[in-house]
Design an enzyme around this catalytic site. Sequence first.
Site, PDB file in Angstrom:
ATOM      1  N   THR A  80       0.819  -1.211   0.000  1.00 24.23           N
ATOM      2  CA  THR A  80       0.000   0.000   0.000  1.00 24.23           C
ATOM      3  C   THR A  80       0.851   1.258   0.000  1.00 24.23           C
ATOM      4  OG1 THR A  80      -1.780  -1.162   1.164  1.00 24.23           O
ATOM      5  CG2 THR A  80      -1.830   1.230   1.235  1.00 24.23           C
ATOM      6  N   THR A 154       1.909  -4.388   4.457  1.00 23.57           N
ATOM      7  CA  THR A 154       1.826  -4.659   5.894  1.00 23.57           C
ATOM      8  C   THR A 154       1.364  -6.071   6.234  1.00 23.57           C
ATOM      9  OG1 THR A 154      -0.426  -3.748   5.997  1.00 23.57           O
ATOM     10  CG2 THR A 154       1.406  -2.232   6.423  1.00 23.57           C
ATOM     11  N   ASP A 155       0.641  -6.731   5.336  1.00 22.81           N
ATOM     12  CA  ASP A 155       0.024  -8.012   5.697  1.00 22.81           C
ATOM     13  C   ASP A 155       1.048  -9.088   6.034  1.00 22.81           C
ATOM     14  OD1 ASP A 155      -2.450  -6.924   5.419  1.00 22.81           O
ATOM     15  OD2 ASP A 155      -2.952  -7.916   3.540  1.00 22.81           O
ATOM     16  N   LYS A 232       1.203  -7.659  13.160  1.00 25.80           N
ATOM     17  CA  LYS A 232       0.062  -6.851  12.757  1.00 25.80           C
ATOM     18  C   LYS A 232      -1.165  -7.325  13.517  1.00 25.80           C
ATOM     19  CE  LYS A 232      -2.436  -5.070   8.752  1.00 25.80           C
ATOM     20  NZ  LYS A 232      -2.588  -5.043   7.279  1.00 25.80           N
TER      21      LYS A 232
END
Length: 404
Positions: A80, A154-155, A232
């Site tokens: 992202t 980020t995942d 996360k």
Amino acid sequence: MKTGEKIDFEYKGDSYSGIFIKNDGKITTIKLSNGYNISALNENIKILREYENNYVAQDNIREIKINGKNEVYILTTGGTIGSSVDYRTGAVKPVRDISYIYNFVNNISEFNVKQINVANILSENVNSKYWIEYARRARDVLNKNAGVVIFHGTDTMQHTASALSFMFEKLTGPIILTGSQRSSDRPSSDAFINIEASINFTKSDIGEVGIVMHSDTSDGTVSFHRGVRARKMHTSRRDAFQSIGIRPLATYTDGRISVNNNAMKRQDENILNDKMDDSVSIIYFYPGMPEEDFINIAGNKKAVIIMGTGLGHVSDNIINAIKRLSKDTYFFMTSQCLYGSVNLNVYSTGRYLLDAGVIPLGDMLPETAMVKAMFLLANYPDNLVKLMKSNLRGELNSRRILEW
């Protein structure tokens, strides 16, 4: 004009600055300095000035023309933070040229920043081959006495951070992974302060791999999380990443860096062991899990990380499956709870698991344990069990050797 170029323009008698996004022949769309977009008929927009693109492209490296003394390489891999809205479809997609973000990052003039496109993928597509490539690129940058920041989705950023943590035995500076929950062309983006903090953290005396993301939902403070203790914990919040069981290694607030005493220091050389073994699985146990499903996942693997319930438990039928497979496969136990430590000496189920050959891993995070096993199988297969129980990169809170 090209997308991403900075312009000064006049609209309804007032002057503004912004980033040109597109012109479809009738309507011009410009991103204002406050992050919001303005779309207006071409006849209502008067371009006052077009700024030269800051980038010079050469061998897939883009260099910003800034006379700063601190050299920093940004390795873009996708995600992202390296994406923008496709205004034709409204969807977010990865982009190669991230030049537009530098008009929004504070104090970037203090650095010589270079961008290297390593990959252009969403993080769910990252695997061990990418980890190795990222590690090699980071080593090459550090060997130039430059700072390194990796833009990453980020995942799966916690997996990559763990992989790089284990692959680097020594570091002459921090390797920083950062991302954003919202693309950098959205008004509510968290990208710019994360980038600002990451670039500044390259000047710190930290010598380990970390994830740099918002400390809370505001833009006030950004945290540097140890790569092997970060996770996360929320799908969309700015402060999605948390240090599990420890404090962040450092924080960045209003241009100031605060480093905690538990952060590892820079060393005099970079030592990289860039091999990984993919024959590792992670299994999340659930009530009623069929034995054959467990066997199908664990079969033909050299090591399996189990995410057990509570202190580290599974059902009796799964214990039977472990007994059948343990001659050829190592089984390690972590907890679904994330906080706290497994303990196989409290309940009878834990004792049965120990008898079946399961090795408890204390408070090690499951994803970290999986990546660690991949690293050790590739580099130190004869010492797998001993090293899995050892605290190599701060992945275990306790320094004592795990017993079972």
